[in-house]
Design a protein around this motif. Structure first.
Motif: not given
Length: 223
Positions: A172-188
């Motif tokens: 999202l937005g100006d983030e430069s790295m994705p979160v780890s898959y499986g660590s945040d169900r709202m991002r998976d």
């Protein structure tokens, strides 16, 4: 993923995390006919999407058809029927063609959001074109949306003759790295990669965490 894949990576979703954007591979049996939610052909080999996906994402894939129908019904009921019809095969659930494999390269991509999760968002939104990239990643393909405020990043796994399965996360937005898959169900994120014409593909994302009931990302080669 959940524990099995740090970035979606132990398996290979160590992805284009540095560059942040890419996608596809090939194979197995054709998708179910008009039978809603019929499970796809099982894949045995290690490194399959079923061995990687979270329980939530397996359910998203399993319920793809009912999610699609609910999204279309919601958008039509709120006055977007003409917009849906103008998109033709892009928004037709059963329009997938054989050989879904997405070649590596640079793509133009645009997102169509269908249905709404609340009164504060529109039931139909078609965005302009952005950039996406498909790259080879340790035996799989990665798909990354390169620019825009919402950027899916993930891997594409073989499934059957008419579709592949995308598993990834949302940047999202100006983030430069994705979160780890499986660590945040709202991002998976989980979806289907399908071919719908000559040099034309779509990534279908049922039940996204935010805003809509279904997202469809159209992909065409940049040149």
């Amino acid at each position: 993923m959940r524990g099995r894949i740090p970035y979606i990576s132990t398996l290979a979703l160590g992805l284009a995390l540095g560059a942040c954007q890419t996608a596809p591979p090939p194979q197995p049996t054709p998708p179910p006919p008009a039978v809603a939610d019929a499970p796809p052909g099982e894949v045995d080999a290690a490194g399959t999407w079923r061995a990687t996906a979270t329980a939530q994402d397996k359910q998203r894939i399993r319920n793809w058809y009912s999610s699609w129908e609910a999204a279309l019904a919601d958008a039509r009921a709120k006055g977007s029927g003409d917009s849906i019809d103008r998109e033709g095969v892009l928004l037709q659930p059963m329009a997938a063609l054989p050989n879904p494999h997405l070649p590596p390269g640079e793509y133009r991509c645009r997102t169509v959001k269908i249905g709404t999760q609340g009164a504060s968002t529109l039931a139909y939104v078609a965005y302009d074109w952005f950039r996406c990239r498909v790259s080879a990643e340790q035996g799989l393909m990665s798909l990354t949306k390169v620019n825009g405020s919402q950027r899916p990043v993930g891997l594409i796994f073989s499934d059957n003759l008419k579709r592949q399965v995308f598993l990834g996360t949302l940047v999202l937005g100006d983030e430069s790295m994705p979160v780890s898959y499986g660590s945040d169900r709202m991002r998976d994120m989980a979806g289907l990669v399908e071919r719908i014409g000559d040099n034309r593909w779509r990534l279908v994302l049922p039940s996204p965490a935010y805003e809509s009931l279904l997202d469809v990302i159209e992909l065409v080669p940049s040149s």
